[in-house]
Design an enzyme around this catalytic site. Sequence first.
Site, short mmCIF file in Angstrom:
data_model
loop_
_atom_site.label_atom_id
_atom_site.label_comp_id
_atom_site.label_asym_id
_atom_site.label_seq_id
_atom_site.Cartn_x
_atom_site.Cartn_y
_atom_site.Cartn_z
N CYS A 92 34.33 42.83 34.33
CA CYS A 92 33.77 41.32 34.75
C CYS A 92 33.67 41.60 36.14
CB CYS A 92 35.29 40.62 34.28
SG CYS A 92 34.96 38.93 35.00
N CYS B 207 40.38 26.03 38.75
CA CYS B 207 39.84 27.30 38.84
C CYS B 207 40.32 27.92 40.47
CB CYS B 207 38.35 27.54 39.00
SG CYS B 207 37.57 29.30 39.53
N CYS C 87 40.36 34.49 36.86
CA CYS C 87 39.32 34.52 37.98
C CYS C 87 39.92 33.83 39.34
CB CYS C 87 38.22 33.16 37.48
SG CYS C 87 37.12 32.83 38.75
N GLU D 268 37.15 39.99 43.45
CA GLU D 268 37.74 40.71 42.42
C GLU D 268 36.78 41.35 41.26
OE1 GLU D 268 41.20 37.25 42.46
OE2 GLU D 268 40.36 38.13 40.61
N CYS E 182 35.49 23.64 40.92
CA CYS E 182 36.15 23.17 39.55
C CYS E 182 37.65 23.33 39.56
CB CYS E 182 35.71 24.19 38.37
SG CYS E 182 33.94 24.38 38.19
N CYS F 78 33.42 30.19 45.92
CA CYS F 78 32.49 29.40 45.08
C CYS F 78 32.33 28.14 45.48
CB CYS F 78 32.81 29.39 43.67
SG CYS F 78 31.70 28.59 42.53
N1 SAH Z 1 30.90 30.46 37.84
C1 SAH Z 1 30.68 30.78 36.49
C2 SAH Z 1 31.27 32.33 36.24
C3 SAH Z 1 32.76 32.58 36.97
S1 SAH Z 1 34.03 31.68 36.25
C4 SAH Z 1 31.33 29.80 35.39
O1 SAH Z 1 32.23 28.75 35.82
O2 SAH Z 1 31.10 29.96 34.06
C5 SAH Z 1 34.19 32.49 34.73
C6 SAH Z 1 34.95 31.74 33.55
O3 SAH Z 1 36.60 31.61 34.00
C7 SAH Z 1 34.35 30.23 33.59
O4 SAH Z 1 34.12 30.11 32.11
C8 SAH Z 1 35.68 29.50 33.94
O5 SAH Z 1 35.38 28.16 33.46
C9 SAH Z 1 36.63 30.28 33.56
N2 SAH Z 1 38.00 29.82 34.44
C10 SAH Z 1 38.37 29.44 35.73
N3 SAH Z 1 39.18 29.18 36.00
C11 SAH Z 1 40.12 29.44 34.77
C12 SAH Z 1 41.38 29.45 34.53
N4 SAH Z 1 42.49 29.25 35.43
N5 SAH Z 1 41.89 29.58 33.31
C13 SAH Z 1 40.87 29.80 32.30
N6 SAH Z 1 39.73 29.94 32.44
C14 SAH Z 1 39.22 29.93 33.67
FE1 SF4 Z 2 32.92 28.30 40.50
FE2 SF4 Z 2 35.31 28.87 39.52
FE3 SF4 Z 2 33.93 26.78 38.90
FE4 SF4 Z 2 33.27 29.02 37.99
S1 SF4 Z 2 34.85 28.01 37.15
S2 SF4 Z 2 31.71 27.54 38.98
S3 SF4 Z 2 33.81 30.33 39.66
S4 SF4 Z 2 34.81 26.94 40.78
#
Ligand code: SAH
Ligand code: SF4
Length: 392
Positions: A125, A139, A367, A97, A136, A132
């Site tokens: 973005c 996410c 994301c 995306e 997390c 990934c």
């Molecule tokens: N992997 C990197 C960059 C991609 S994620 C990272 O984790 O920083 C980009 C941002 O989106 C990160 O700050 C992540 O924590 C946030 N993010 C992921 N899922 C999300 C969600 N459901 N709601 C809000 N922020 C989210």
């Molecule tokens: Fe990966 Fe999503 Fe965690 Fe960023 S927030 S490191 S994209 S799993």
Amino acid sequence: MIRSVEPTSLLDLSKDQLAALLAGWGEPRYRSGQLWEWLYRRLAAHPAQMTNLPLALRQRLAEETRVDPLETLYEQRSRDGLTVKWLFGLAGGVTVETVLMLYGGEDAPAEDETKAPPRKRRTVCISTQAGCAMGCVFCATGQSGLARNLTAGEIVAQVLAAARWLAREDLSGLERPDRSEERLTNVVVMGMGEPLANYDHTWQALRILTDGDGFNLGARHITVSTVGLAPGIRRMTEEPLQINLAVSLHAPNDALRSKLAPINSRYPIAEVMAAVRDYIGRTHRRVTFEYALMDGINDSPALARELAVLLRGLLCHVNLIPLNPVVESPYRPSPPERATAFLSILEAHGIPATMRLRRGIDIDAGCGQLRRRLTDGAAQPAQARRPALAGR
Ligand code: SAH
Ligand code: SF4
């Protein structure tokens, strides 16, 4: 004729590598400069458009190379017209995306508030991995695991796609006083994937995008967001390019953070903060901490105070983002009052912080969310999952 080798992906090549390719073809030296300009200044998507190159060279490029590695599977614009989201197909059947956000001065993102007065911005973005591996729990991308790293060209191509869209789209219905607004102004590496887990390709892409003879994006207008891979942050500190760093913190202590971002067990907060302190000490650049506020999970006043203590005295800015709810996930965004209280505590402790507006929520611009909706077959109208939160 059956081609036995894969076409060379032009966007994967550095300027020197492109020059070497054309030199190997017996082309005069200035040709690679012309080709570089077609790719990155004039945003050509196909050799046929490169009208000042000899026909034979255009034909050879068309036969033996490829410019755009992305196939647009889906494009959607939010109802307010200010967010565009693409789902791109890549080699091997994977998808990523990319989101373009058009900001007016009034809602420029928080990280700029400490700098020049807000101005109109066009921010893309981009993704660095298909999926990934970091897992997390909140996410959407993290839930599907890692398919593969993107190549440098696949990363660059997302930026070019957004720049082409801006160049051809008529934005006159929106706030836009002059033609310069059609240029992309910022890149945030905050899409799918962990950029510091695909370090070399990400930096190759950023070097290409910042080249003064080409796309010429200012490094200070680029932000790389990481879940906190301490060795990657240290490597970033050594880079000559002045790229901004954002760290996704989401919790001020290891017990909670390890639950939300499992990689914290490998690189605990103390190690991440040591790398961040070093980065600030060496680069004198302000670091952004991202904190997704989750109802009843990480949004208590006590945690806000703990966060303030952790970040005390640091050249930083906290971006609070009420969680973007993910389908089938138990985590919910903090209610507005709780989120505001969290923000107030940080401010009272002198920690610069902002509540970030979420953009494009009606088109799953969080994301990994569009991809998940389209590829899981869990298609329901985006509107149906629009959270009932004030102001968004
Ligand atoms: N992997 C990197 C960059 C991609 S994620 C990272 O984790 O920083 C980009 C941002 O989106 C990160 O700050 C992540 O924590 C946030 N993010 C992921 N899922 C999300 C969600 N459901 N709601 C809000 N922020 C989210
Ligand atoms: Fe990966 Fe999503 Fe965690 Fe960023 S927030 S490191 S994209 S799993």
